[in-house]
Scaffold this motif. Structure first.
Motif, mmCIF file in Angstrom:
data_model
loop_
_atom_site.group_PDB
_atom_site.id
_atom_site.type_symbol
_atom_site.label_atom_id
_atom_site.label_comp_id
_atom_site.label_asym_id
_atom_site.label_seq_id
_atom_site.Cartn_x
_atom_site.Cartn_y
_atom_site.Cartn_z
ATOM 1 N N ALA A 175 0.679 -1.269 0.045
ATOM 2 C CA ALA A 175 0.173 0.019 0.164
ATOM 3 C C ALA A 175 0.966 1.332 -0.126
ATOM 4 O O ALA A 175 0.402 2.221 -0.745
ATOM 5 C CB ALA A 175 -1.012 0.024 1.306
ATOM 6 N N ALA A 176 2.163 1.260 0.679
ATOM 7 C CA ALA A 176 2.718 2.326 0.758
ATOM 8 C C ALA A 176 3.482 2.537 -0.645
ATOM 9 O O ALA A 176 3.670 3.793 -1.119
ATOM 10 C CB ALA A 176 4.129 2.113 1.824
ATOM 11 N N VAL A 177 3.868 1.574 -1.600
ATOM 12 C CA VAL A 177 4.317 1.617 -2.710
ATOM 13 C C VAL A 177 3.424 2.329 -3.674
ATOM 14 O O VAL A 177 3.614 3.163 -4.333
ATOM 15 C CB VAL A 177 4.805 0.192 -3.106
ATOM 16 N N SER A 178 2.063 1.865 -3.384
ATOM 17 C CA SER A 178 1.033 2.329 -4.296
ATOM 18 C C SER A 178 0.801 3.843 -4.172
ATOM 19 O O SER A 178 0.712 4.569 -5.059
ATOM 20 C CB SER A 178 -0.418 1.473 -3.964
ATOM 21 N N GLU A 179 0.784 4.218 -2.718
ATOM 22 C CA GLU A 179 0.569 5.757 -2.471
ATOM 23 C C GLU A 179 1.803 6.627 -3.305
ATOM 24 O O GLU A 179 1.479 7.414 -3.991
ATOM 25 C CB GLU A 179 0.667 6.062 -0.998
ATOM 26 N N ASP A 206 -1.381 -1.768 -9.558
ATOM 27 C CA ASP A 206 -0.721 -3.096 -9.041
ATOM 28 C C ASP A 206 -0.264 -3.263 -7.656
ATOM 29 O O ASP A 206 -0.593 -4.261 -7.121
ATOM 30 C CB ASP A 206 0.575 -3.242 -10.213
ATOM 31 N N ALA A 207 0.462 -2.236 -7.335
ATOM 32 C CA ALA A 207 0.819 -2.417 -5.734
ATOM 33 C C ALA A 207 -0.462 -2.383 -4.942
ATOM 34 O O ALA A 207 -0.237 -3.291 -3.906
ATOM 35 C CB ALA A 207 1.601 -1.244 -5.290
ATOM 36 N N ASP A 212 -4.026 -6.239 -1.569
ATOM 37 C CA ASP A 212 -5.523 -6.570 -1.215
ATOM 38 C C ASP A 212 -6.189 -5.678 -0.796
ATOM 39 O O ASP A 212 -7.022 -5.966 0.192
ATOM 40 C CB ASP A 212 -5.282 -8.011 -0.543
ATOM 41 N N HIS A 213 -6.155 -4.609 -1.237
ATOM 42 C CA HIS A 213 -6.507 -3.161 -0.829
ATOM 43 C C HIS A 213 -7.728 -2.811 -1.675
ATOM 44 O O HIS A 213 -7.578 -1.985 -2.807
ATOM 45 C CB HIS A 213 -5.916 -2.219 -0.329
ATOM 46 N N ARG A 246 -15.899 -2.332 -10.323
ATOM 47 C CA ARG A 246 -15.770 -3.771 -10.155
ATOM 48 C C ARG A 246 -14.809 -4.057 -8.899
ATOM 49 O O ARG A 246 -15.136 -5.164 -8.276
ATOM 50 C CB ARG A 246 -15.404 -4.637 -11.395
ATOM 51 N N GLU A 247 -13.799 -3.265 -8.848
ATOM 52 C CA GLU A 247 -13.021 -3.445 -7.887
ATOM 53 C C GLU A 247 -13.459 -3.438 -6.612
ATOM 54 O O GLU A 247 -12.877 -4.141 -5.362
ATOM 55 C CB GLU A 247 -11.774 -2.527 -8.133
ATOM 56 N N VAL A 248 -14.367 -2.373 -6.152
ATOM 57 C CA VAL A 248 -15.037 -2.044 -4.832
ATOM 58 C C VAL A 248 -16.046 -3.043 -4.663
ATOM 59 O O VAL A 248 -16.389 -2.982 -3.490
ATOM 60 C CB VAL A 248 -15.350 -0.433 -4.732
ATOM 61 N N GLY A 249 -16.619 -3.921 -5.510
ATOM 62 C CA GLY A 249 -17.709 -4.600 -5.331
ATOM 63 C C GLY A 249 -18.992 -3.890 -5.307
ATOM 64 O O GLY A 249 -19.287 -2.885 -5.798
ATOM 65 N N ASN A 250 -19.924 -4.838 -4.849
ATOM 66 C CA ASN A 250 -21.451 -4.474 -4.618
ATOM 67 C C ASN A 250 -21.587 -3.623 -3.956
ATOM 68 O O ASN A 250 -22.786 -2.808 -3.981
ATOM 69 C CB ASN A 250 -22.219 -5.646 -4.777
ATOM 70 N N ARG A 251 -21.053 -3.068 -2.811
ATOM 71 C CA ARG A 251 -21.468 -2.608 -1.616
ATOM 72 C C ARG A 251 -20.500 -1.716 -1.310
ATOM 73 O O ARG A 251 -19.842 -1.750 -0.174
ATOM 74 C CB ARG A 251 -22.085 -3.293 -0.484
#
Length: 415
Positions: A175-179, A206-207, A212-213, A246-251
């Motif tokens: 997550a830190a790499v992603s930011e 990708d990060a 898994d966030h 799609r990534e965040v799902g149905n709710r």
């Protein structure tokens, strides 16, 4: 309020004063708000955070600087969600700027030292704080002055991550790499280096997925979608926004839905699809209403997505749909509630200039365009300068005094 458990009501963290303080990591201001809402004396506050009253008094008066460890301790003691301690705004003034730069460099040195060892529970927090400090600087610093350190920070974060296989810290470091990558992408976008910006956005996505966030991945997908829409590729932008949904799902959280719907409206408007743009704006409006009833926004969002922010998206959409009256009205609503940073003011000035031009107010349009161009030059923002160029290229009318003045300024910039 449960004084024994130390819990605070969720709405406390999203109140305007607390949200502003958290965004600037202004712990003294947060402590002041906590003391006020609990009705504590200074002695009771000192007891709660585990320090002496004299020390707390100095902190509240700005006479006692805080270390990262002290911030973490205080946050734990009074229940501040660590994810809310961000650096996303910049106070004006050279002194503040130097302080933020020193903080960023000092933290970078700490992280570099940590990089020689295996990661621990503090590593991801330090890496993220460096990105936050750099982000604060970006508001008033040319991107070219920050890019080298931002790129180096991404690489350091990636090397640190590569040494954490099999540890419980992999997700947080991803997550830190992603930011860090997302911020570096933004810097390259401001320099109009589209290829490099896209590369870092892909790394950020990708990060986030490796972390898994889902919310962070959707946020980075939405950021890349914004980048593509702004570069006149709404079809790709809308496809990315569908991926984000799609990534965040149905709710999804209401704030995520509101933000993605606002971006979707902008994408459809850029593609001149007015019915779909207005439908997306209605969806965003409903999501904003729902978000007002929730607690503090989930990370990676820091501030609530409110009606003023939605008005900003509506204004941008109406410019692209050539609805100048609606655009100007929405801009007024948005700007009455918030003051954007310098570079963003340049971008907005071009948008408002476009709306004025569509409405036939030629002199005002080119006066605003000149203001935007001045911002672009002052902060060396190719993003703003290129928007000013596009604004001029789309105008084919008579060359008045204001148009000529703009042309002279633009020619001087380009030559």
């Amino acid at each position: 309020m449960d004084r024994e458990s130390g819990s605070l009501p969720p709405q406390f963290w999203s109140s305007p004063a607390v949200a502003r303080a958290l965004a600037k990591c202004d712990i003294p201001a947060v402590l002041t708000e906590v003391q006020h809402v609990r009705g504590w004396t200074q002695a009771q506050l000192a007891e709660a955070v585990g320090y002496s009253q004299s020390w707390v008094s100095k902190v509240l008066r700005g006479k006692q600087p805080l270390t990262l460890d002290q911030v973490r301790t205080i946050s734990h003691q009074i229940g501040i969600p660590i994810r809310l301690l961000r650096f996303d705004t910049l106070e004006e003034g050279d002194q503040t700027k130097r302080r933020d730069f020193s903080k960023a460099m000092a933290l970078a040195a700490i992280a570099t030292q940590l990089g020689h060892d295996r990661a621990d529970e503090a590593t991801a927090s330090i890496l993220t704080t460096i990105t936050g400090a750099q982000r604060r600087l970006e508001a008033t610093t040319p991107a070219r002055e920050l890019t080298r350190t931002a790129v180096a920070h991404v690489e350091m974060a990636r090397r640190t991550l590569s040494r954490t296989s099999g540890t419980p810290f992999v997700s947080d470091l991803c997550a830190a790499v992603s930011e860090a990558a997302g911020f570096t992408a933004w810097l390259h976008a401001d320099m109009h280096d589209t290829g490099t910006a896209r590369t870092y956005y892909r790394l950020a996505i990708d990060a986030a997925r490796k972390a898994d966030h889902a919310l962070l991945a959707a946020y980075m997908l939405g950021s890349l979608a914004t980048f593509d829409i702004e570069n006149d590729d709404p079809a790709l932008g809308l496809a990315l926004l569908n991926s984000a949904r799609r990534e965040v799902g149905n709710r999804p959280p209401a704030i995520a839905l509101a933000w993605l719907a606002g971006l979707t409206a902008l994408g459809h408007a850029t593609a001149s699809n007015e019915p779909e743009a207005r439908r997306a704006l209605r969806e965003a409006e409903a999501a904003v209403e729902a978000s007002q009833r929730t607690a503090a926004p989930p990370w990676p969002w820091v501030f609530p997505f409110d009606h003023a922010k939605l008005a900003g998206y509506r204004a941008l959409a109406m410019v692209r749909l050539e609805r100048p009256a609606e655009a100007v009205s929405a801009f007024a609503e948005s700007l009455s509630s918030s003051q954007p940073a310098h570079k963003q003011r340049g971008v907005l000035a071009i948008e408002i200039a476009t709306a004025r031009l569509i409405a036939g107010d030629l002199d005002e349009a080119f006066r605003l365009a000149q203001e935007a161009l001045t911002v672009g030059v002052t902060y060396q923002s190719e993003r703003v300068i290129q928007r000013a160029r596009r604004f001029r290229h789309r105008y084919t009318g008579p060359v008045t005094t204001h148009v000529r003045a703009f042309d002279d300024q633009l020619r001087a910039v380009l030559l």
